[in-house]
Design an enzyme around this catalytic site. Structure first.
Site, PDB file in Angstrom:
ATOM      1  CG  ASP A  11      -1.801   1.140   1.385  1.00  0.00           C
ATOM      2  OD1 ASP A  11      -1.623   2.145   0.663  1.00  0.00           O
ATOM      3  OD2 ASP A  11      -2.717   1.066   2.226  1.00  0.00           O
ATOM      4  CB  ILE A  12       1.662   3.749  -2.617  1.00  0.00           C
ATOM      5  CG1 ILE A  12       2.965   4.475  -2.976  1.00  0.00           C
ATOM      6  CG2 ILE A  12       0.452   4.668  -2.750  1.00  0.00           C
ATOM      7  CD1 ILE A  12       3.110   4.778  -4.452  1.00  0.00           C
ATOM      8  N   GLY A  33      -9.578   5.106  -6.253  1.00  0.00           N
ATOM      9  CA  GLY A  33      -8.336   4.350  -6.392  1.00  0.00           C
ATOM     10  C   GLY A  33      -7.231   4.828  -5.474  1.00  0.00           C
ATOM     11  CG  ASP A  35      -6.380  11.098  -6.623  1.00  0.00           C
ATOM     12  OD1 ASP A  35      -5.772  11.696  -5.724  1.00  0.00           O
ATOM     13  OD2 ASP A  35      -6.985  11.679  -7.554  1.00  0.00           O
ATOM     14  CB  THR A 119      -2.561  -0.261 -14.976  1.00  0.00           C
ATOM     15  OG1 THR A 119      -2.256  -0.306 -13.580  1.00  0.00           O
ATOM     16  CG2 THR A 119      -1.316   0.071 -15.768  1.00  0.00           C
ATOM     17  CB  VAL A 121     -10.686   3.981 -13.202  1.00  0.00           C
ATOM     18  CG1 VAL A 121     -11.134   3.312 -11.912  1.00  0.00           C
ATOM     19  CG2 VAL A 121     -10.025   5.298 -12.908  1.00  0.00           C
TER      20      VAL A 121
HETATM   21  N1  AR6 Z   1      -1.337   1.609  -3.020  1.00  0.00           N
HETATM   22  C1  AR6 Z   1      -0.789   1.217  -4.193  1.00  0.00           C
HETATM   23  N2  AR6 Z   1      -1.506   1.026  -5.319  1.00  0.00           N
HETATM   24  C2  AR6 Z   1      -2.848   1.211  -5.242  1.00  0.00           C
HETATM   25  C3  AR6 Z   1      -3.497   1.627  -4.066  1.00  0.00           C
HETATM   26  C4  AR6 Z   1      -2.679   1.828  -2.913  1.00  0.00           C
HETATM   27  N3  AR6 Z   1      -3.195   2.208  -1.738  1.00  0.00           N
HETATM   28  N4  AR6 Z   1      -4.841   1.740  -4.320  1.00  0.00           N
HETATM   29  C5  AR6 Z   1      -5.011   1.386  -5.615  1.00  0.00           C
HETATM   30  N5  AR6 Z   1      -3.821   1.068  -6.181  1.00  0.00           N
HETATM   31  P1  AR6 Z   1      -6.127   3.876 -10.223  1.00  0.00           P
HETATM   32  P2  AR6 Z   1      -5.472   5.304 -12.745  1.00  0.00           P
HETATM   33  C6  AR6 Z   1      -3.514   0.641  -7.553  1.00  0.00           C
HETATM   34  O1  AR6 Z   1      -7.473   3.529 -10.746  1.00  0.00           O
HETATM   35  O2  AR6 Z   1      -5.783   4.115 -13.572  1.00  0.00           O
HETATM   36  C7  AR6 Z   1      -8.624   8.152  -9.702  1.00  0.00           C
HETATM   37  O3  AR6 Z   1      -9.987   8.325  -9.474  1.00  0.00           O
HETATM   38  C8  AR6 Z   1      -4.605   0.038  -8.389  1.00  0.00           C
HETATM   39  O4  AR6 Z   1      -4.846  -1.312  -8.006  1.00  0.00           O
HETATM   40  O5  AR6 Z   1      -6.007   4.370  -8.821  1.00  0.00           O
HETATM   41  O6  AR6 Z   1      -4.238   6.092 -13.039  1.00  0.00           O
HETATM   42  C9  AR6 Z   1      -7.913   9.443 -10.108  1.00  0.00           C
HETATM   43  O7  AR6 Z   1      -8.490  10.566  -9.478  1.00  0.00           O
HETATM   44  C10 AR6 Z   1      -3.995   0.138  -9.779  1.00  0.00           C
HETATM   45  O8  AR6 Z   1      -3.061  -0.937  -9.982  1.00  0.00           O
HETATM   46  O9  AR6 Z   1      -5.402   5.013 -11.155  1.00  0.00           O
HETATM   47  C11 AR6 Z   1      -8.123   9.474 -11.593  1.00  0.00           C
HETATM   48  O10 AR6 Z   1      -9.386   9.997 -11.935  1.00  0.00           O
HETATM   49  C12 AR6 Z   1      -3.199   1.438  -9.718  1.00  0.00           C
HETATM   50  O11 AR6 Z   1      -3.126   1.771  -8.316  1.00  0.00           O
HETATM   51  C13 AR6 Z   1      -8.065   8.001 -11.978  1.00  0.00           C
HETATM   52  O12 AR6 Z   1      -8.437   7.272 -10.802  1.00  0.00           O
HETATM   53  C14 AR6 Z   1      -3.815   2.623 -10.459  1.00  0.00           C
HETATM   54  O13 AR6 Z   1      -5.223   2.585 -10.397  1.00  0.00           O
HETATM   55  C15 AR6 Z   1      -6.679   7.582 -12.371  1.00  0.00           C
HETATM   56  O14 AR6 Z   1      -6.724   6.270 -12.863  1.00  0.00           O
END
Ligand code: AR6
Length: 174
Positions: A11-12, A33, A35, A119, A121
């Protein structure tokens, strides 16, 4: 395998490093996600600082403090939304990694952790994304000795396996 690039599962928001990267959107005002998780863990002051930044273009990056996070800084970068590959997605994703590392260098960050940008949403294909991330980070580290260690912090085993394979395929010592 290079020791300056590492791939871990985790978990980052829990990482005590100089900077973690946030896979943000162009508003920089939070989302779901990773963010959402970063904003929840950092507390409301992070959103307050983000409101002063006037958003961010896809592929660019902006830096804030980490507030309640164990990380000192958060580097926010909106990755490209995957639309089939003809909209400059590959170069934009590479720019995300490079621009985050440039900001890290400028702020004296020696340790930087990235999530798997785009990777989730944003649906960037994981195999392509992992190769772009690892090769861009490796190119940067060759030229910038001030960055000691960069980790890909992957949330699940499938994601971790792709980045680990990309790192193994690099076959270089940095
Ligand atoms: N630690 C590490 N990785 C994580 C964590 C965490 N706590 N939570 C999720 N991931 P995404 P995107 C992973 O959808 O595709 C947001 O709404 C997750 O499993 O978070 O760049 C923003 O505001 C996946 O592998 O980011 C934007 O609108 C990775 O992080 C949009 O999502 C990225 O998934 C950005 O979409």
């Amino acid at each position: 395998m290079s020791e300056r690039i590492q791939v871990i599962k985790g978990d980052i928001t829990k990482q005590a490093v100089d900077a973690i990267v946030n896979a943000a959107n162009c508003s920089l005002l939070g989302g779901g996600g990773v963010d959402g998780a970063i904003h929840r863990a950092a507390g409301p002051e992070l959103l307050e600082e983000c409101r002063t930044l006037d958003g961010c273009k896809t592929g660019q990056a902006k830096i804030t403090k980490g507030y309640k996070l164990p990380a000192k800084y958060v580097i926010h970068t909106p990755g490209p939304i995957w639309r089939g590959g003809q909209r400059n997605e590959v170069d934009l994703l590479s720019s995300c990694y490079e621009n985050c590392l440039k900001l890290a260098s400028r702020h004296g960050c020696a340790t930087v952790d990235f999530p798997s940008i785009s990777t989730g949403v944003y649906h960037f294909p994981l195999e392509k994304a992992s190769v772009i991330a690892i090769t861009t980070i490796a190119e940067y580290l060759k030229k910038h000795k001030e960055i000691q260690r960069v980790r890909m912090v992957c949330f699940d085993d499938r994601t971790k396996d792709f980045y680990q394979r990309a790192l193994d395929d690099l076959g270089e010592d940095l």
